[in-house]
Enzyme design. Structure first.
Site, PDB file in Angstrom:
ATOM      1  N   LYS A   1      51.341  50.066  64.936  1.00  0.00           N
ATOM      2  CA  LYS A   1      51.859  48.833  65.557  1.00  0.00           C
ATOM      3  C   LYS A   1      52.014  47.738  64.497  1.00  0.00           C
ATOM      4  CE  LYS A   1      47.196  47.309  66.760  1.00  0.00           C
ATOM      5  NZ  LYS A   1      46.110  47.441  67.757  1.00  0.00           N
TER       6      LYS A   1
ATOM      7  N   TYR B   1      49.666  18.246  47.543  1.00  0.00           N
ATOM      8  CA  TYR B   1      49.493  17.289  48.648  1.00  0.00           C
ATOM      9  C   TYR B   1      48.038  16.838  48.789  1.00  0.00           C
ATOM     10  CZ  TYR B   1      54.091  18.638  50.489  1.00  0.00           C
ATOM     11  OH  TYR B   1      55.425  18.866  50.660  1.00  0.00           O
TER      12      TYR B   1
HETATM   13  C1  LIG Z   1      45.036  48.329  67.272  1.00  0.00           C
HETATM   14  C2  LIG Z   1      44.471  49.351  68.178  1.00  0.00           C
HETATM   15  C3  LIG Z   1      43.832  50.486  67.664  1.00  0.00           C
HETATM   16  C4  LIG Z   1      43.507  50.656  66.203  1.00  0.00           C
HETATM   17  O1  LIG Z   1      42.426  49.817  65.874  1.00  0.00           O
HETATM   18  P1  LIG Z   1      41.834  49.749  64.384  1.00  0.00           P
HETATM   19  O2  LIG Z   1      40.669  48.867  64.503  1.00  0.00           O
HETATM   20  O3  LIG Z   1      42.913  49.180  63.546  1.00  0.00           O
HETATM   21  O4  LIG Z   1      41.511  51.137  64.004  1.00  0.00           O
HETATM   22  C5  LIG Z   1      43.466  51.471  68.554  1.00  0.00           C
HETATM   23  N1  LIG Z   1      43.691  51.324  69.880  1.00  0.00           N
HETATM   24  C6  LIG Z   1      44.274  50.245  70.418  1.00  0.00           C
HETATM   25  C7  LIG Z   1      44.480  50.147  71.870  1.00  0.00           C
HETATM   26  C8  LIG Z   1      44.659  49.201  69.578  1.00  0.00           C
HETATM   27  O5  LIG Z   1      45.224  48.118  70.106  1.00  0.00           O
END
Ligand SMILES: *Cc1c(COP(=O)(O)O)cnc(C)c1O
Length: 377
Positions: free
Chosen positions: A35, A267
């Site tokens: 993702k 700044y």
């Molecule tokens: C992002 C996510 C993962 C992976 O989590 P990590 O901590 O990056 O391993 C697994 N399951 C779901 C539902 C997630 O949203």
């Protein structure tokens, strides 16, 4: 000049980290989480490498991310973790929706019936994360209803941990216990070939009893441990140190300035030179993912040594003090994240300094940098 830094992505490091996950979990199927553009590493390239390495499934947050992978000719089963819209795409591209309410299950069944095209779904239970998922108390009756729905086949059960990254595992174990009970109930109802999965990276690394049928890691594939420092036993530290960070973020010095002792920088004049100084101006700022929280609060690597960020990080530029780095020239490579010679700046270090987590550092940089890929074998 194009805007923003360059992120060099080491696909071989991603493959290496995948093999570590695989070894830990004893060849169970791996659902590789890609993702948010593979945590900023580029979803298409990372996915191709992960599939080549043996990922059984890929998981994305939203359907459009899955469509982009299909359009890149990636044929691996794709799980969409959070989306329930774009119904057409689920059927057209054979995506696996994660169902977290009964309304959505009905909508998928209705659409499937209309098309006379069955759809496989995974069910999500909220075992204590308090985000998405069926409440465990009503899952029983909901499962009965879902199992009767036309053209809809439940092929998976999933849940998500809230804090498997802590040294105190009591809450993770409560969640796991709820999950196992649900799984057994569903198997008793006749869902014998259910793929159950709950383990994120933290659970992959630290909670082997939570690897039921498959694991679902994200962060560790990109080379970082999600564990809280206090949770790092010697065994876990050893494991974390085997992971190889896959992202290096670089820029080049835009301008070198000699500033006299007593000169303000940036700044708000929050930095005043305490000696005659050589200040490098970098063409990267918070608009490029280099957080304003790094103002007077971080280092970059120039010629293999650390140079501190001085003054406030601006929208498009950042100043660093290179007085002590010998022979620096304009156009010289600067590493904002990653290794240069003997030293390295990790996403964990930057996260500590900015009061956040490595996930945010990687996605902020990755999604705003031009990416180049190395070691593509
Ligand atoms: C992002 C996510 C993962 C992976 O989590 P990590 O901590 O990056 O391993 C697994 N399951 C779901 C539902 C997630 O949203």
């Amino acid at each position: 000049m194009d805007r923003g830094p360059i992120a060099e992505i080491d696909l071989e490091a991603i493959a290496h980290n995948f093999r570590i996950a695989k070894k830990i979990t004893g060849n169970r199927p791996i659902i590789a989480v890609v993702k948010a553009d593979a945590y900023g590493h580029g979803a298409i390239e990372a996915s191709r490498r992960l599939v080549k390495e043996g990922a059984s499934y890929l998981a994305v947050a939203y359907a459009a991310e899955a469509v982009a992978l299909r359009q890149a000719n990636i044929k691996t089963p794709l799980i969409v973790l959070f989306d329930k819209y774009d119904m057409n795409n689920y059927f057209k591209y054979k995506l696996i929706p994660v169902i977290h309410d009964i309304k959505t299950a009905r909508a998928f069944s209705k659409e499937a019936k209309k098309r006379k095209q069955g759809i496989d779904v995974h069910i999500k239970a909220d075992t204590g994360m308090g985000r998405l998922g069926f409440n465990i108390d009503d899952l029983d009756k909901n499962i009965n209803a879902i199992m009767k729905m036309d053209f809809l086949t439940v092929t998976g059960l999933m849940s998500h941990f809230s804090d498997a990254d802590l040294s105190d595992r009591s809450y993770a174990l409560i969640q796991l216990d709820r999950f196992n009970k649900l799984k057994n109930t569903m198997i008793k109802k006749g869902l014998k070939h259910l793929l159950s999965h709950i383990a994120n990276s933290a659970a992959v690394m630290s909670l082997p009893e939570s690897h039921p049928d498959a694991i679902r890691p994200g962060l560790m594939l990109y080379g970082y441990s999600p564990m809280q420092p206090s949770a790092l036993s010697s065994q876990l530290s050893a494991l974390s140190s085997q992971l190889k960070p896959a992202m290096t973020v670089k820029t080049k010095i835009l301008s070198l300035r000699k500033l006299r002792k007593g000169s303000p920088v940036s700044y708000g004049r929050t930095f005043i030179t305490s000696r005659d100084s050589l200040i490098a101006v970098l063409p990267v700022g918070y608009a490029d993912g280099y957080s304003r929280a790094f103002s007077n609060n971080s280092d970059v690597l120039v010629r293999g040594r650390r140079s501190p960020v001085v003054g406030r990080v601006c929208m498009d530029t950042t100043m660093v003090d290179v007085t002590d780095a010998r022979g620096v020239i304009e156009g010289e490579d600067v590493v904002l994240l990653g290794r240069q010679k003997a030293d390295a700046i990790t996403a964990s270090e930057l996260a500590r300094k900015a009061g956040t987590i490595p996930y945010e550092i990687l996605t902020s940089f990755g999604n705003k940098s031009r990416k180049v890929y190395t070691h593509d074998s």
